[in-house]
Scaffold this motif. Structure first.
Motif, PDB file in Angstrom:
ATOM      1  N   ILE A 165     -18.929   3.243  -0.532  1.00 55.42           N
ATOM      2  CA  ILE A 165     -17.665   3.833  -0.959  1.00 55.42           C
ATOM      3  C   ILE A 165     -16.576   3.530   0.073  1.00 55.42           C
ATOM      4  O   ILE A 165     -15.440   3.184  -0.271  1.00 55.42           O
ATOM      5  N   GLY A 166     -16.937   3.650   1.357  1.00 59.65           N
ATOM      6  CA  GLY A 166     -15.985   3.367   2.420  1.00 59.65           C
ATOM      7  C   GLY A 166     -15.498   1.930   2.398  1.00 59.65           C
ATOM      8  O   GLY A 166     -14.304   1.663   2.588  1.00 59.65           O
ATOM      9  N   VAL A 167     -16.396   0.990   2.142  1.00 63.51           N
ATOM     10  CA  VAL A 167     -16.027  -0.429   2.081  1.00 63.51           C
ATOM     11  C   VAL A 167     -15.078  -0.684   0.921  1.00 63.51           C
ATOM     12  O   VAL A 167     -14.052  -1.373   1.070  1.00 63.51           O
ATOM     13  N   PHE A 168     -15.401  -0.134  -0.255  1.00 62.64           N
ATOM     14  CA  PHE A 168     -14.559  -0.331  -1.426  1.00 62.64           C
ATOM     15  C   PHE A 168     -13.184   0.307  -1.226  1.00 62.64           C
ATOM     16  O   PHE A 168     -12.152  -0.258  -1.604  1.00 62.64           O
ATOM     17  N   LEU A 169     -13.159   1.484  -0.588  1.00 67.01           N
ATOM     18  CA  LEU A 169     -11.900   2.154  -0.292  1.00 67.01           C
ATOM     19  C   LEU A 169     -11.042   1.308   0.645  1.00 67.01           C
ATOM     20  O   LEU A 169      -9.826   1.153   0.430  1.00 67.01           O
ATOM     21  N   ALA A 170     -11.663   0.731   1.681  1.00 66.15           N
ATOM     22  CA  ALA A 170     -10.941  -0.104   2.629  1.00 66.15           C
ATOM     23  C   ALA A 170     -10.378  -1.347   1.949  1.00 66.15           C
ATOM     24  O   ALA A 170      -9.227  -1.751   2.209  1.00 66.15           O
ATOM     25  N   ILE A 171     -11.166  -1.952   1.062  1.00 61.74           N
ATOM     26  CA  ILE A 171     -10.698  -3.142   0.330  1.00 61.74           C
ATOM     27  C   ILE A 171      -9.484  -2.798  -0.524  1.00 61.74           C
ATOM     28  O   ILE A 171      -8.492  -3.535  -0.563  1.00 61.74           O
ATOM     29  N   CYS A 172      -9.550  -1.669  -1.240  1.00 61.18           N
ATOM     30  CA  CYS A 172      -8.436  -1.254  -2.089  1.00 61.18           C
ATOM     31  C   CYS A 172      -7.181  -0.988  -1.261  1.00 61.18           C
ATOM     32  O   CYS A 172      -6.072  -1.363  -1.663  1.00 61.18           O
ATOM     33  N   LEU A 173      -7.347  -0.365  -0.105  1.00 60.15           N
ATOM     34  CA  LEU A 173      -6.198  -0.093   0.762  1.00 60.15           C
ATOM     35  C   LEU A 173      -5.550  -1.385   1.248  1.00 60.15           C
ATOM     36  O   LEU A 173      -4.312  -1.500   1.294  1.00 60.15           O
ATOM     37  N   LEU A 174      -6.374  -2.369   1.606  1.00 58.85           N
ATOM     38  CA  LEU A 174      -5.851  -3.648   2.066  1.00 58.85           C
ATOM     39  C   LEU A 174      -5.087  -4.366   0.955  1.00 58.85           C
ATOM     40  O   LEU A 174      -4.028  -4.961   1.187  1.00 58.85           O
ATOM     41  N   ILE A 175      -5.623  -4.301  -0.267  1.00 58.06           N
ATOM     42  CA  ILE A 175      -4.958  -4.953  -1.399  1.00 58.06           C
ATOM     43  C   ILE A 175      -3.622  -4.279  -1.694  1.00 58.06           C
ATOM     44  O   ILE A 175      -2.607  -4.950  -1.938  1.00 58.06           O
ATOM     45  N   VAL A 176      -3.606  -2.938  -1.679  1.00 56.85           N
ATOM     46  CA  VAL A 176      -2.361  -2.207  -1.924  1.00 56.85           C
ATOM     47  C   VAL A 176      -1.326  -2.532  -0.844  1.00 56.85           C
ATOM     48  O   VAL A 176      -0.136  -2.739  -1.146  1.00 56.85           O
ATOM     49  N   ALA A 177      -1.760  -2.611   0.411  1.00 57.96           N
ATOM     50  CA  ALA A 177      -0.843  -2.956   1.501  1.00 57.96           C
ATOM     51  C   ALA A 177      -0.258  -4.344   1.289  1.00 57.96           C
ATOM     52  O   ALA A 177       0.953  -4.564   1.490  1.00 57.96           O
ATOM     53  N   TRP A 178      -1.093  -5.292   0.862  1.00 57.18           N
ATOM     54  CA  TRP A 178      -0.609  -6.652   0.608  1.00 57.18           C
ATOM     55  C   TRP A 178       0.378  -6.682  -0.558  1.00 57.18           C
ATOM     56  O   TRP A 178       1.392  -7.393  -0.514  1.00 57.18           O
ATOM     57  N   ILE A 179       0.093  -5.893  -1.603  1.00 57.88           N
ATOM     58  CA  ILE A 179       0.971  -5.864  -2.777  1.00 57.88           C
ATOM     59  C   ILE A 179       2.377  -5.431  -2.385  1.00 57.88           C
ATOM     60  O   ILE A 179       3.377  -6.058  -2.759  1.00 57.88           O
ATOM     61  N   PHE A 180       2.483  -4.366  -1.603  1.00 63.30           N
ATOM     62  CA  PHE A 180       3.810  -3.870  -1.236  1.00 63.30           C
ATOM     63  C   PHE A 180       4.482  -4.774  -0.204  1.00 63.30           C
ATOM     64  O   PHE A 180       5.708  -4.901  -0.186  1.00 63.30           O
ATOM     65  N   LYS A 181       3.680  -5.407   0.634  1.00 63.91           N
ATOM     66  CA  LYS A 181       4.258  -6.320   1.621  1.00 63.91           C
ATOM     67  C   LYS A 181       4.814  -7.573   0.966  1.00 63.91           C
ATOM     68  O   LYS A 181       5.873  -8.084   1.346  1.00 63.91           O
ATOM     69  N   SER A 182       4.101  -8.062  -0.047  1.00 62.94           N
ATOM     70  CA  SER A 182       4.506  -9.293  -0.714  1.00 62.94           C
ATOM     71  C   SER A 182       5.414  -9.031  -1.911  1.00 62.94           C
ATOM     72  O   SER A 182       6.109  -9.943  -2.384  1.00 62.94           O
ATOM     73  N   GLY A 183       5.399  -7.789  -2.433  1.00 63.65           N
ATOM     74  CA  GLY A 183       6.187  -7.500  -3.627  1.00 63.65           C
ATOM     75  C   GLY A 183       5.568  -8.024  -4.900  1.00 63.65           C
ATOM     76  O   GLY A 183       6.242  -8.163  -5.920  1.00 63.65           O
ATOM     77  N   TYR A 184       4.266  -8.303  -4.876  1.00 61.33           N
ATOM     78  CA  TYR A 184       3.562  -8.881  -6.024  1.00 61.33           C
ATOM     79  C   TYR A 184       3.758  -8.033  -7.274  1.00 61.33           C
ATOM     80  O   TYR A 184       3.391  -6.871  -7.323  1.00 61.33           O
ATOM     81  N   ARG A 185       4.385  -8.610  -8.271  1.00 55.84           N
ATOM     82  CA  ARG A 185       4.636  -7.993  -9.578  1.00 55.84           C
ATOM     83  C   ARG A 185       5.392  -6.667  -9.503  1.00 55.84           C
ATOM     84  O   ARG A 185       5.320  -5.847 -10.399  1.00 55.84           O
ATOM     85  N   LEU A 186       6.093  -6.488  -8.399  1.00 51.26           N
ATOM     86  CA  LEU A 186       6.936  -5.311  -8.268  1.00 51.26           C
ATOM     87  C   LEU A 186       8.411  -5.693  -8.170  1.00 51.26           C
ATOM     88  O   LEU A 186       9.284  -5.017  -8.706  1.00 51.26           O
ATOM     89  N   LYS A 187       8.675  -6.803  -7.485  1.00 48.48           N
ATOM     90  CA  LYS A 187      10.050  -7.216  -7.247  1.00 48.48           C
ATOM     91  C   LYS A 187      10.487  -8.381  -8.119  1.00 48.48           C
ATOM     92  O   LYS A 187      11.513  -9.019  -7.859  1.00 48.48           O
ATOM     93  N   SER A 188       9.657  -8.699  -9.108  1.00 51.82           N
ATOM     94  CA  SER A 188      10.035  -9.815  -9.988  1.00 51.82           C
ATOM     95  C   SER A 188       9.948  -9.372 -11.422  1.00 51.82           C
ATOM     96  O   SER A 188       9.321  -8.374 -11.743  1.00 51.82           O
TER      97      SER A 188
END
Length: 253
Positions: free
Chosen positions: A230-253
């Motif tokens: 569970i901890g590994v999956f949680l960490a992966i999800c957090l990293l993906i969310v951080a990348w999404i907001f950093k890159s603006g993936y499908r949020l700023k376009s």
């Protein structure tokens, strides 16, 4: 930390539950109750016990996990997709609120709703079978961690999806089959050795096994391995969310 902004979004999302009470609460409880009746009666009459636990009681943790995961994904994915769909996400991104606070608001509301639903289903199960909870604190820990992790996963799906159909693809075609094949209705010890090994590649096995251990002290895998997964999956999800907001993936376009 902008507590007022977090509270405003959180309250708005929680209020939506009351507006869609039948879909959000009543429907999942009825569906799970039917599983208790059908599987507990039909199959339970042929399989009396598994690992010393009556079959009807044995399937309860798995059914709660099934509802918990699917509802967490559904709540979080729709919550962030709908602002994208109507265009209000740009107002949210331009507001004086950080990305961390946005995630806490939406994921917190989704996790709260799904965890509450899990507890309601648990309470309902007492009307059908005799249940004991050997480790109440660990049960609540697994419940909370699973709700938060899969709400984060649903948040990612909501950002990735560009139509309503895609919102349902992952829960219906991936999560639900993995849950059914992850020891929800059986112990993997009942499988041939080769299939036991293959089943251990299914991450849902570790969630269901750990959650069941908190009830009956029986598990297919070590409880600490379950927590680690569970901890590994949680960490992966957090990293993906951080990348999404950093890159603006499908949020700023």
């Amino acid at each position: 930390m902008n507590i007022h902004a977090i509270a405003a979004i959180y309250k708005f999302e929680m209020a939506r539950t009351w507006r869609t009470l039948f879909q959000s609460v009543v429907s999942p409880v009825i569906s799970t109750s039917l599983y208790f009746v059908v599987f507990g009666s039909a199959i339970g009459s042929r399989i009396t016990e598994i690992q010393g636990v009556s079959y009807g009681a044995f399937i309860v943790p798995g059914l709660i996990m099934l509802s918990l995961m699917t509802q967490s994904i559904s709540n979080a994915s729709f919550a962030i997709y709908f602002p994208k769909f109507i265009g209000t996400v740009y107002e949210l991104l331009s507001a004086p609120i950080s990305y961390v606070e946005i995630v806490i608001s939406y994921v917190g509301a989704a996790a709260t709703k799904s965890a509450a639903l899990g507890l309601i289903i648990l309470g309902t199960s007492f009307f059908f079978v005799d249940i004991r909870i050997a480790h109440p604190f660990m049960m609540l820990l697994f419940l909370a961690l699973t709700a938060i992790t899969f709400s984060l996963f649903g948040f990612i799906i909501g950002i990735w999806a560009d139509n309503f159909e895609k919102l349902q693809i992952v829960p219906l075609l991936i999560v639900t089959p993995l849950t059914f094949l992850g020891g929800t209705f059986y112990s993997i010890d009942m499988l041939p050795p080769i299939w036991q090994t293959i089943t251990l590649l299914n991450p849902v096995v570790y969630l269901v096994s750990g959650f069941r251990w908190s009830f009956y002290d029986v598990a297919d895998v070590n409880v600490f391995v379950s927590l680690g997964m569970i901890g590994v999956f949680l960490a992966i999800c957090l990293l993906i969310v951080a990348w999404i907001f950093k890159s603006g993936y499908r949020l700023k376009s």
